[in-house]
Design a protein around this motif. Structure first.
Motif, PDB file in Angstrom:
ATOM      1  N   UNK A  61       0.829  -1.202   0.000  1.00 51.50           N
ATOM      2  CA  UNK A  61       0.000   0.000   0.000  1.00 51.50           C
ATOM      3  C   UNK A  61       0.869   1.260   0.000  1.00 51.50           C
ATOM      4  N   UNK A  62       0.382   2.243  -0.705  1.00 50.01           N
ATOM      5  CA  UNK A  62       1.088   3.514  -0.767  1.00 50.01           C
ATOM      6  C   UNK A  62       0.991   4.207   0.592  1.00 50.01           C
ATOM      7  N   UNK A  63       2.100   4.676   1.078  1.00 50.67           N
ATOM      8  CA  UNK A  63       2.134   5.371   2.357  1.00 50.67           C
ATOM      9  C   UNK A  63       2.479   4.484   3.535  1.00 50.67           C
ATOM     10  N   UNK A  81       2.500   1.207  10.339  1.00 45.48           N
ATOM     11  CA  UNK A  81       2.927   2.598  10.451  1.00 45.48           C
ATOM     12  C   UNK A  81       2.775   3.256   9.098  1.00 45.48           C
ATOM     13  N   UNK A  82       2.153   4.421   9.094  1.00 48.13           N
ATOM     14  CA  UNK A  82       1.769   5.092   7.860  1.00 48.13           C
ATOM     15  C   UNK A  82       2.310   6.508   7.814  1.00 48.13           C
ATOM     16  N   UNK A  83       2.563   6.991   6.583  1.00 47.74           N
ATOM     17  CA  UNK A  83       3.052   8.352   6.399  1.00 47.74           C
ATOM     18  C   UNK A  83       1.953   9.385   6.582  1.00 47.74           C
ATOM     19  N   UNK A  88      -3.569   5.569   5.636  1.00 45.61           N
ATOM     20  CA  UNK A  88      -4.013   4.564   6.593  1.00 45.61           C
ATOM     21  C   UNK A  88      -5.507   4.284   6.429  1.00 45.61           C
ATOM     22  N   UNK A  89      -6.313   5.313   6.312  1.00 46.36           N
ATOM     23  CA  UNK A  89      -7.765   5.148   6.147  1.00 46.36           C
ATOM     24  C   UNK A  89      -8.098   4.450   4.833  1.00 46.36           C
ATOM     25  N   UNK A  90      -7.353   4.755   3.787  1.00 45.25           N
ATOM     26  CA  UNK A  90      -7.597   4.108   2.493  1.00 45.25           C
ATOM     27  C   UNK A  90      -7.353   2.599   2.584  1.00 45.25           C
ATOM     28  N   UNK A  91      -6.290   2.204   3.261  1.00 43.11           N
ATOM     29  CA  UNK A  91      -6.022   0.775   3.404  1.00 43.11           C
ATOM     30  C   UNK A  91      -7.087   0.102   4.270  1.00 43.11           C
TER      31      UNK A  91
END
Length: 162
Positions: A61-63, A81-83, A88-91
């Protein structure tokens, strides 16, 4: 500083990077911690199989910065852990994540989740402590070792039950 710059140029470069990164470039990350207690060792294998697809998609996943999974004190932990919060919400709204979450109560007897923002990447221990302190129980009986408030029987009630 000229002596050090002349004889140890790598040291000066490293020192200047450390100073600037500590003062100005510490980035914020969005962290999600999920803790699960499986019903049995067979359920732990089923849990791993069910969450494998979501885990692979989280890595792609991106981010996504990193996604360690591990066992500690009988609990299975998934830390992502997300940028950004949007990544995070998209995943978490993806099909793989929804499928894994729909089947969790079949293979685990306890689930607790927590999302928070932090400066810099946290260690596993810090993430687990945040999860214990501020996490929300999704299902299962409260567990004291997971930071939940567990009801205690009063002294007088224990006397009358005997």
């Amino acid at each position: 500083i000229n002596f050090y710059a002349y004889h140890f140029p790598d040291f000066i470069l490293l020192y200047s990077i450390m100073i600037t990164s500590e003062k100005y470039y510490i980035k914020s990350y969005y962290v999600s911690v999920t803790g699960l207690s499986s019903n049995s060792w067979l359920s732990a294998l089923k849990l791993w199989r069910l969450s494998r697809r979501a885990y692979k998609e989280a890595h792609k996943a991106e981010g996504n910065v990193c996604s360690p999974t591990f066992s500690y004190n009988g609990m299975q932990y998934i830390i992502t852990m997300w940028e950004s919060k949007d990544a995070m919400r998209e995943f978490f709204s993806s099909e793989a994540q929804a499928n894994a979450m729909a089947h969790l109560n079949r293979v685990s007897c306890y689930a607790k989740v927590h999302e928070y923002v932090t400066k810099g990447l946290p260690s596993k221990g810090i993430a687990i402590n945040e999860w214990r302190k501020d996490g929300q129980r999704v299902y299962g009986e409260p567990k004291g070792e997971c930071g939940d408030m567990t009801p205690k029987e009063c002294f007088w009630c224990s006397l009358f039950n005997e």
